[in-house]
Design a protein around this motif. Sequence first.
Motif, PDB file in Angstrom:
ATOM      1  N   TYR A   1      45.359  76.001  34.058  1.00 50.85           N
ATOM      2  CA  TYR A   1      45.942  77.031  33.203  1.00 50.85           C
ATOM      3  C   TYR A   1      45.039  78.261  33.188  1.00 50.85           C
ATOM      4  CZ  TYR A   1      48.723  73.118  31.513  1.00 50.85           C
ATOM      5  OH  TYR A   1      49.559  72.028  31.444  1.00 50.85           O
ATOM      6  N   VAL A   2      45.675  79.428  33.277  1.00 53.23           N
ATOM      7  CA  VAL A   2      44.961  80.696  33.135  1.00 53.23           C
ATOM      8  C   VAL A   2      45.569  81.421  31.939  1.00 53.23           C
ATOM      9  CG1 VAL A   2      44.286  82.868  34.211  1.00 53.23           C
ATOM     10  CG2 VAL A   2      44.569  80.820  35.620  1.00 53.23           C
ATOM     11  N   TYR A   3      44.753  81.629  30.921  1.00 49.82           N
ATOM     12  CA  TYR A   3      45.190  82.355  29.723  1.00 49.82           C
ATOM     13  C   TYR A   3      44.743  83.804  29.897  1.00 49.82           C
ATOM     14  CZ  TYR A   3      45.905  83.326  24.717  1.00 49.82           C
ATOM     15  OH  TYR A   3      46.333  83.839  23.513  1.00 49.82           O
ATOM     16  N   VAL A   4      45.712  84.707  30.034  1.00 51.14           N
ATOM     17  CA  VAL A   4      45.426  86.123  30.276  1.00 51.14           C
ATOM     18  C   VAL A   4      45.573  86.873  28.956  1.00 51.14           C
ATOM     19  CG1 VAL A   4      45.966  88.133  31.690  1.00 51.14           C
ATOM     20  CG2 VAL A   4      46.394  85.830  32.594  1.00 51.14           C
ATOM     21  N   THR A   5      44.544  87.620  28.583  1.00 50.17           N
ATOM     22  CA  THR A   5      44.534  88.269  27.272  1.00 50.17           C
ATOM     23  C   THR A   5      44.120  89.728  27.373  1.00 50.17           C
ATOM     24  OG1 THR A   5      43.603  88.162  25.032  1.00 50.17           O
ATOM     25  CG2 THR A   5      42.137  87.565  26.851  1.00 50.17           C
TER      26      THR A   5
ATOM     27  N   ALA B   1      39.937  94.246  26.379  1.00 48.22           N
ATOM     28  CA  ALA B   1      38.892  93.720  27.252  1.00 48.22           C
ATOM     29  C   ALA B   1      38.934  94.433  28.599  1.00 48.22           C
ATOM     30  CB  ALA B   1      39.081  92.223  27.446  1.00 48.22           C
ATOM     31  N   LYS B   2      37.768  94.598  29.202  1.00 50.51           N
ATOM     32  CA  LYS B   2      37.692  95.205  30.524  1.00 50.51           C
ATOM     33  C   LYS B   2      38.016  94.162  31.589  1.00 50.51           C
ATOM     34  CE  LYS B   2      34.208  98.644  29.245  1.00 50.51           C
ATOM     35  NZ  LYS B   2      32.841  99.165  29.531  1.00 50.51           N
ATOM     36  N   PRO B   3      38.820  94.533  32.590  1.00 47.83           N
ATOM     37  CA  PRO B   3      39.129  93.588  33.676  1.00 47.83           C
ATOM     38  C   PRO B   3      37.860  93.158  34.399  1.00 47.83           C
ATOM     39  CG  PRO B   3      40.571  95.508  33.753  1.00 47.83           C
ATOM     40  CD  PRO B   3      39.495  95.825  32.765  1.00 47.83           C
ATOM     41  N   GLY B   4      37.920  91.973  34.970  1.00 37.74           N
ATOM     42  CA  GLY B   4      36.772  91.465  35.710  1.00 37.74           C
ATOM     43  C   GLY B   4      37.224  90.684  36.926  1.00 37.74           C
TER      44      GLY B   4
ATOM     45  N   ALA C   1      43.335  90.807  31.007  1.00 34.05           N
ATOM     46  CA  ALA C   1      44.400  91.352  31.842  1.00 34.05           C
ATOM     47  C   ALA C   1      43.800  92.361  32.820  1.00 34.05           C
ATOM     48  CB  ALA C   1      45.457  92.018  30.976  1.00 34.05           C
ATOM     49  N   GLY C   2      44.241  92.291  34.069  1.00 36.93           N
ATOM     50  CA  GLY C   2      43.694  93.133  35.120  1.00 36.93           C
ATOM     51  C   GLY C   2      42.644  92.447  35.964  1.00 36.93           C
ATOM     52  N   THR C   3      42.368  91.172  35.668  1.00 42.00           N
ATOM     53  CA  THR C   3      41.350  90.418  36.404  1.00 42.00           C
ATOM     54  C   THR C   3      41.873  89.986  37.773  1.00 42.00           C
ATOM     55  OG1 THR C   3      40.175  89.612  34.457  1.00 42.00           O
ATOM     56  CG2 THR C   3      40.068  88.229  36.424  1.00 42.00           C
ATOM     57  N   LEU C   4      41.007  90.086  38.774  1.00 38.10           N
ATOM     58  CA  LEU C   4      41.287  89.554  40.106  1.00 38.10           C
ATOM     59  C   LEU C   4      40.647  88.173  40.220  1.00 38.10           C
ATOM     60  CD1 LEU C   4      40.759  92.572  42.537  1.00 38.10           C
ATOM     61  CD2 LEU C   4      42.843  91.213  42.318  1.00 38.10           C
TER      62      LEU C   4
ATOM     63  N   PHE D   1      45.872  89.122  37.885  1.00 36.72           N
ATOM     64  CA  PHE D   1      46.522  88.691  36.650  1.00 36.72           C
ATOM     65  C   PHE D   1      46.621  89.908  35.735  1.00 36.72           C
ATOM     66  CE2 PHE D   1      44.864  84.761  38.407  1.00 36.72           C
ATOM     67  CZ  PHE D   1      45.941  83.902  38.235  1.00 36.72           C
ATOM     68  N   ASP D   2      47.768  90.585  35.804  1.00 39.33           N
ATOM     69  CA  ASP D   2      47.900  91.894  35.170  1.00 39.33           C
ATOM     70  C   ASP D   2      48.682  91.886  33.866  1.00 39.33           C
ATOM     71  OD1 ASP D   2      50.137  91.160  36.574  1.00 39.33           O
ATOM     72  OD2 ASP D   2      50.544  93.132  37.413  1.00 39.33           O
TER      73      ASP D   2
END
Length: 208
Positions: A132-136, A50-53, A73-76, A113-114
């Motif tokens: 909760y933050v689910y990072v994928t 997935a592209k970060p957002g 993953a990589g989202t701010l 969230f990297d």
Amino acid sequence: MRRIGLWLLLCVMPPGVGATDVKVNVMTPAGAPIEYAVATLAPLGKELKAKPGKAIIDQVKKEFVPYVSVVPAGTLATFPNQDNIRHSVYSFSPAKKFELKLYAGTKADPVLFDKPGVVVLGCNIHDWMIAYVYVTEAPYFGSSEDEGEIALKGVPPGDYELHVWHPDSTGAELIRQVRIDGSAQTLPVQISLKPQRPKGEQHPYSPK
């Protein structure tokens, strides 16, 4: 010649041709729909991420909103404080350890969230504030509302690994291999939940 022509057609078909929408229905064993479930689909044998957002997790009436977020993953992520009191935001989770000290308004720095994983959020002042933050890294993901349905858009045919997670699940994250055949599909999933915990200021838990 017909085989060669078909092979050439398949080679020049743009990515996404034949893609379909996939629904994941998350229910209890008794058939009740489950809110706040997360589902992801990752293609087997392919490096497709997935592209970060960017994400926004509000603080409203001494609650995090939304309660469950799923982000690449990589989202701010930013954490605006809509209340007329100060909040802090922190996490001790291995996927992301951080602390935003007491603040009001929207001046807090964004958090990156990297790493994939589940990040439990809390507030040092209000222990019942949990989210909760689910990072994928999966390219297809979503979360359910009260009808228990998660819509994953534009999924090409192929073999995938399905993950389903819920913060109150009695077991480990569900992992299953599924085949998407290019037609509209619904994937039924059953998970068992712990007794529902009260929310708001009656919430007896803290992520500490």
